[in-house]
Design an enzyme around this catalytic site. Structure first.
Site, PDB file in Angstrom:
ATOM      1  NE  ARG A  20       2.533  23.464 -13.208  1.00 52.79           N
ATOM      2  CZ  ARG A  20       3.073  23.572 -11.989  1.00 52.79           C
ATOM      3  NH1 ARG A  20       4.375  23.666 -11.857  1.00 52.79           N
ATOM      4  NH2 ARG A  20       2.314  23.589 -10.924  1.00 52.79           N
ATOM      5  CG  HIS A 113      17.024  -9.760  -5.165  1.00 56.35           C
ATOM      6  ND1 HIS A 113      16.890  -9.535  -3.801  1.00 56.35           N
ATOM      7  CD2 HIS A 113      17.501  -8.594  -5.678  1.00 56.35           C
ATOM      8  CE1 HIS A 113      17.270  -8.302  -3.521  1.00 56.35           C
ATOM      9  NE2 HIS A 113      17.645  -7.703  -4.634  1.00 56.35           N
ATOM     10  CG  HIS A 164      13.168 -10.384  -2.633  1.00 56.35           C
ATOM     11  ND1 HIS A 164      14.140 -11.361  -2.755  1.00 56.35           N
ATOM     12  CD2 HIS A 164      12.000 -10.995  -2.957  1.00 56.35           C
ATOM     13  CE1 HIS A 164      13.578 -12.497  -3.113  1.00 56.35           C
ATOM     14  NE2 HIS A 164      12.270 -12.301  -3.254  1.00 56.35           N
ATOM     15  CG  HIS A 166       8.487  -6.543  -0.075  1.00 57.19           C
ATOM     16  ND1 HIS A 166       9.573  -5.920  -0.670  1.00 57.19           N
ATOM     17  CD2 HIS A 166       8.064  -5.682   0.904  1.00 57.19           C
ATOM     18  CE1 HIS A 166       9.798  -4.763  -0.089  1.00 57.19           C
ATOM     19  NE2 HIS A 166       8.897  -4.578   0.864  1.00 57.19           N
ATOM     20  CB  CYS A 196     -22.706   1.209  -6.250  1.00 56.47           C
ATOM     21  SG  CYS A 196     -20.919   1.218  -5.986  1.00 56.47           S
ATOM     22  CG  HIS A 292     -17.439  -0.908  -6.036  1.00 50.94           C
ATOM     23  ND1 HIS A 292     -18.490  -1.039  -6.917  1.00 50.94           N
ATOM     24  CD2 HIS A 292     -16.422  -1.621  -6.568  1.00 50.94           C
ATOM     25  CE1 HIS A 292     -18.123  -1.806  -7.937  1.00 50.94           C
ATOM     26  NE2 HIS A 292     -16.862  -2.157  -7.744  1.00 50.94           N
TER      27      HIS A 292
END
Length: 338
Positions: A20, A113, A164, A166, A196, A292
């Protein structure tokens, strides 16, 4: 036929429902009316409606908690955790409690805004990440705090209660279980391979190429092999770094650029969907941590329902290879002008 894939970092399984399969454009959310800036406590002129700022990048000569700022950080008025003198732990038989000592701050990303993050001037986007780093480093000095989570919610479905632009910071007195599990995985991989795990993932993704959506000298963006959601994207530093606080100014400039590019592509490809952008970083005050740091962009393009909650296994109807192809087909304005 469908395929089960395992994420090498979390070791979480995901079902890629190829039968799907959908392109990300098939998930474009319905149009939502914006409330506008009227009465917004984050807009210039409303500074007194928030707690006093703890950091602001502003025009020289302007006073704290007045207009004239470009990026402003304030304590969250409805904080999940709050500063305290001590962290009290109490055992109640099978149950344990801990005092809600911590920090919860809002990074107001700009005075406009309606300016979405990828539409900011590049230097402004970098200032947002400088605010992230400065608050991260400041709070990391507090020995009571063990972890700092920085994140951005965009859209109501993703948990943003205000339009707004943020982002937020929550510092906790404990290391989240998810982070502890990832650290254990990094440690075991290091013991087995002497390298790593995420550095090796970056190398493998660059070599394969099919899931890469962007890169620069410092960062790689790619749709992970076992993506939980359509167009899920990880942004990983190409330098090996344990914690976000290690990021220098050169990296922050490149981080701002690749995040702007990634969010710009997502907006055009999927119709500005709700999303969460979350930082994964090492805990504080721990020596010899093998980790990391990286960012995970989680678009809310698929519904998490009973199967996911019951099993922890996600069903993703868009293979990451198709998602990456869709993102790479997007032409951004700066590319058209290049």
């Amino acid at each position: 036929m469908p395929e089960l894939r395992q994420d090498p970092v979390s070791q979480r399984w995901v079902i890629i429902a190829t039968e799907r399969a959908k392109r990300p454009s098939d998930f474009k959310p319905p149009h939502q009316e914006k409330n506008g800036s009227t009465g917004c406590p984050f807009c210039p002129g409303h500074e007194k409606e928030t707690p006093p700022e703890v950091l602001a990048f502003r025009v020289a000569g302007t006073a704290p908690d007045t207009p004239g700022w470009r990026v402003r950080v304030v304590p969250n008025k409805f904080a999940a955790l709050a500063p305290g003198d001590d962290v009290a732990i109490e055992n109640r038989g099978l149950y344990r409690t801990m005092s809600g000592t911590g920090a919860h701050e809002v990074i107001i990303e700009g005075p406009d805004h309606n300016t979405f993050f990828p539409d900011m001037a590049p230097d402004h986007a970098v200032q947002v990440f400088k605010a992230w780093r400065q608050r991260y480093l400041q709070l990391s000095r507090d020995k009571k705090l063990q972890y700092i989570q920085l994140f951005k919610n965009h859209g109501r479905t993703a948990g943003a209660s205000l339009e707004h632009p943020h982002s937020q910071l929550i510092a906790t007195p404990l290391v989240p279980v998810t982070v502890s599990q990832e650290m254990d995985r990094f440690k075991s991989y290091w013991q087995e391979q002497e390298s790593c795990l995420l550095c090796d993932v970056v190398e493998a993704e660059l070599e394969a190429g099919a899931r890469v959506t962007g890169f620069n000298s410092e960062f790689l963006a790619f749709c992970p092999f076992a993506s939980r959601f359509p167009m899920e994207t990880w942004i990983v530093p190409r330098r090996h770094q344990t914690g976000f606080g290690d990021c220098d100014d050169v990296q922050l400039k490149q981080l701002g650029a690749i995040v702007q590019e990634t969010l710009g592509r997502l907006k055009k490809a999927a119709g500005d969907p709700p999303f969460n952008l979350v930082l994964h970083t090492a805990p504080l005050h721990q020596d010899d941590v093998i980790y990391h740091w990286h960012l995970e962009l989680l678009p809310r393009l698929a519904i998490v329902a009973g199967f996911e909650w019951g099993t922890g296994i996600y069903i993703n109807p868009t293979p990451p290879e198709i998602a990456a192809q869709s993102l790479n087909e997007i032409k951004l304005d700066q590319e058209a002008l290049a």
